[in-house]
Design an enzyme around this catalytic site. Structure first.
Site, PDB file in Angstrom:
ATOM      1  N   HIS A 191       8.367   3.485   8.711  1.00  9.06           N
ATOM      2  CA  HIS A 191       8.491   2.180   9.593  1.00  9.06           C
ATOM      3  C   HIS A 191       7.619   2.514  10.906  1.00  9.06           C
ATOM      4  O   HIS A 191       7.197   4.136  11.358  1.00  9.06           O
ATOM      5  CB  HIS A 191       9.421   2.259  11.158  1.00  9.06           C
ATOM      6  CG  HIS A 191       9.833   1.837  12.252  1.00  9.06           C
ATOM      7  ND1 HIS A 191      10.444  -0.270  12.187  1.00  9.06           N
ATOM      8  CD2 HIS A 191       9.364   1.149  13.158  1.00  9.06           C
ATOM      9  CE1 HIS A 191       9.408  -0.363  12.910  1.00  9.06           C
ATOM     10  NE2 HIS A 191       9.157   0.335  13.945  1.00  9.06           N
ATOM     11  N   SER A 248       0.356  -0.959  -0.404  1.00 10.91           N
ATOM     12  CA  SER A 248       0.143   0.018   0.076  1.00 10.91           C
ATOM     13  C   SER A 248       0.781   1.908  -0.182  1.00 10.91           C
ATOM     14  O   SER A 248       0.853   2.349  -0.870  1.00 10.91           O
ATOM     15  CB  SER A 248      -1.119   0.018   1.379  1.00 10.91           C
ATOM     16  OG  SER A 248      -0.310  -0.339   2.284  1.00 10.91           O
ATOM     17  N   ARG A 251      22.517 -13.719   2.857  1.00 13.55           N
ATOM     18  CA  ARG A 251      22.519 -12.332   3.250  1.00 13.55           C
ATOM     19  C   ARG A 251      23.358 -11.665   1.490  1.00 13.55           C
ATOM     20  O   ARG A 251      22.172 -11.304   1.146  1.00 13.55           O
ATOM     21  CB  ARG A 251      22.899 -11.320   3.703  1.00 13.55           C
ATOM     22  CG  ARG A 251      21.148 -11.219   4.371  1.00 13.55           C
ATOM     23  CD  ARG A 251      21.371 -10.603   5.457  1.00 13.55           C
ATOM     24  NE  ARG A 251      21.374 -11.059   6.804  1.00 13.55           N
ATOM     25  CZ  ARG A 251      19.883 -11.496   7.237  1.00 13.55           C
ATOM     26  NH1 ARG A 251      18.865 -11.069   6.677  1.00 13.55           N
ATOM     27  NH2 ARG A 251      19.433 -12.816   8.263  1.00 13.55           N
ATOM     28  N   ARG A 292      13.413  -7.998   4.278  1.00 19.13           N
ATOM     29  CA  ARG A 292      14.322  -8.799   4.068  1.00 19.13           C
ATOM     30  C   ARG A 292      15.567  -7.425   5.488  1.00 19.13           C
ATOM     31  O   ARG A 292      15.179  -6.754   5.038  1.00 19.13           O
ATOM     32  CB  ARG A 292      15.426  -9.215   2.842  1.00 19.13           C
ATOM     33  CG  ARG A 292      14.439  -9.706   2.385  1.00 19.13           C
ATOM     34  CD  ARG A 292      14.402 -11.569   2.807  1.00 19.13           C
ATOM     35  NE  ARG A 292      15.165 -12.122   2.719  1.00 19.13           N
ATOM     36  CZ  ARG A 292      15.003 -13.213   4.170  1.00 19.13           C
ATOM     37  NH1 ARG A 292      14.103 -13.948   4.379  1.00 19.13           N
ATOM     38  NH2 ARG A 292      16.297 -14.142   3.917  1.00 19.13           N
ATOM     39  N   ILE A 293      16.004  -8.592   5.878  1.00 14.54           N
ATOM     40  CA  ILE A 293      17.251  -7.518   6.723  1.00 14.54           C
ATOM     41  C   ILE A 293      18.315  -7.341   5.699  1.00 14.54           C
ATOM     42  O   ILE A 293      18.820  -8.153   4.746  1.00 14.54           O
ATOM     43  CB  ILE A 293      17.112  -7.703   8.261  1.00 14.54           C
ATOM     44  CG1 ILE A 293      16.670  -7.963   9.174  1.00 14.54           C
ATOM     45  CG2 ILE A 293      18.585  -6.846   8.369  1.00 14.54           C
ATOM     46  CD1 ILE A 293      16.729  -8.337  10.698  1.00 14.54           C
ATOM     47  N   LEU A 326      18.999  -1.886  12.768  1.00 15.42           N
ATOM     48  CA  LEU A 326      17.706  -1.795  12.192  1.00 15.42           C
ATOM     49  C   LEU A 326      17.440  -0.792  12.552  1.00 15.42           C
ATOM     50  O   LEU A 326      16.894  -0.574  13.741  1.00 15.42           O
ATOM     51  CB  LEU A 326      16.944  -3.518  13.057  1.00 15.42           C
ATOM     52  CG  LEU A 326      16.097  -3.709  12.192  1.00 15.42           C
ATOM     53  CD1 LEU A 326      15.637  -4.406  11.090  1.00 15.42           C
ATOM     54  CD2 LEU A 326      15.298  -5.252  13.138  1.00 15.42           C
TER      55      LEU A 326
HETATM   56  C1  GRF Z   1       4.251  -0.586   6.757  1.00 14.36           C
HETATM   57  O1  GRF Z   1       3.145  -0.365   7.728  1.00 14.36           O
HETATM   58  C2  GRF Z   1       5.312   0.024   6.448  1.00 14.36           C
HETATM   59  O2  GRF Z   1       5.374   1.061   7.653  1.00 14.36           O
HETATM   60  C3  GRF Z   1       5.819  -1.569   7.555  1.00 14.36           C
HETATM   61  O3  GRF Z   1       5.364  -2.581   6.788  1.00 14.36           O
HETATM   62  C4  GRF Z   1       4.446  -2.238   6.371  1.00 14.36           C
HETATM   63  C5  GRF Z   1       3.961  -2.573   4.876  1.00 14.36           C
HETATM   64  O4  GRF Z   1       2.602  -1.905   4.190  1.00 14.36           O
HETATM   65  N1  GRF Z   1       7.915  -1.449   7.288  1.00 14.36           N
HETATM   66  P1  GRF Z   1       2.248  -2.342   2.808  1.00 14.36           P
HETATM   67  O5  GRF Z   1       2.732  -2.791   1.987  1.00 14.36           O
HETATM   68  O6  GRF Z   1       2.869  -0.629   2.198  1.00 14.36           O
HETATM   69  O7  GRF Z   1       0.994  -2.067   2.545  1.00 14.36           O
END
Ligand code: GRF
Length: 215
Positions: A110, A15, A66, A92-93, A145
């Protein structure tokens, strides 16, 4: 001046990716050069394809470690001329190699007000901690992270009746406002980093903070 070429990395629904694609259809200084996923059936890939965006799948399962996965991802991005990598739910880290390769050109969104609640299940962490405000953060990615220089944040209330899902939905609405704004500023060359701090120049004071009181 040409538009900044952005590569978006996703693992799922996408999204935030869709919000960036939408933003880039209007008057916008960045274009979405490609969407890459480590998961072949990530729902966001279909959304990207429907919008006419080039997509690629690089499965982490095909690589022994990785860094070799990251090198393959990087190769795909380079093929498309990507100049900025936007992580959007990419699960993935990344290796030190990747972070170094894209240093200053790798951002993430985040769903908490970092440095509070890094990692996973962050909305539940916020509820468990009893905080009254949470939100989302767009930051540069560094080797640690969820700890790179913060570019902008959006805040929302945490309501008494919230569970992780209702809070996540409220935060997500702000993610969809914040991420396109930050990518715009990056494309406009407004964002710089000094040590552990990011600075955004040429905007009104407070422009890098969004508030939403919407329940
Ligand atoms: C979001 O909440 C983003 O902040 C986090 O993972 C989620 C991804 O949602 N890192 P989408 O795939 O963008 O809908």
């Amino acid at each position: 001046m040409g538009k900044l070429k952005v590569g978006i990395l996703i693992s799922g629904r996408g999204s935030n990716m869709a919000a960036l694609i939408d933003a880039a259809t209007a008057d916008y200084p960045a274009e979405i050069a490609c969407v890459l996923s480590n998961v072949a059936d990530a729902a966001g890939l279909a959304v990207a394809r429907a919008a006419g965006i080039a997509t690629a799948v690089v499965s982490h399962k095909a690589f022994a470690d990785r860094e070799s996965f990251d090198r393959a991802v990087s190769g795909e991005l380079e093929k498309r001329g990507v100049e900025l990598v936007a992580l959007a739910g990419f699960m993935r880290i990344q290796s030190a190699w990747f972070v170094e390769r894209w240093q200053g050109r790798l951002v993430n969104i985040h769903p908490s007000l970092l440095p509070a609640f890094p990692g996973l299940r962050v909305q539940q962490q916020a509820i468990d901690a009893g905080v009254r405000i949470s939100g989302c953060t767009v930051h540069f990615v560094t080797a640690e992270l969820d700890a790179g220089p913060i570019i902008a944040q959006a805040a929302v209330p945490v309501l008494a009746g919230d569970n992780a899902e209702t809070l996540a939905a409220r935060i997500l609405r702000q993610e969809h406002r914040l991420y396109p704004q930050v990518v715009r500023w990056l494309a406009e060359g407004r964002v710089s980093v000094a040590g552990s701090h990011a600075h955004v120049t040429g905007l009104p004071e407070g422009a890098t903070v969004l508030f939403s009181a919407e329940p």
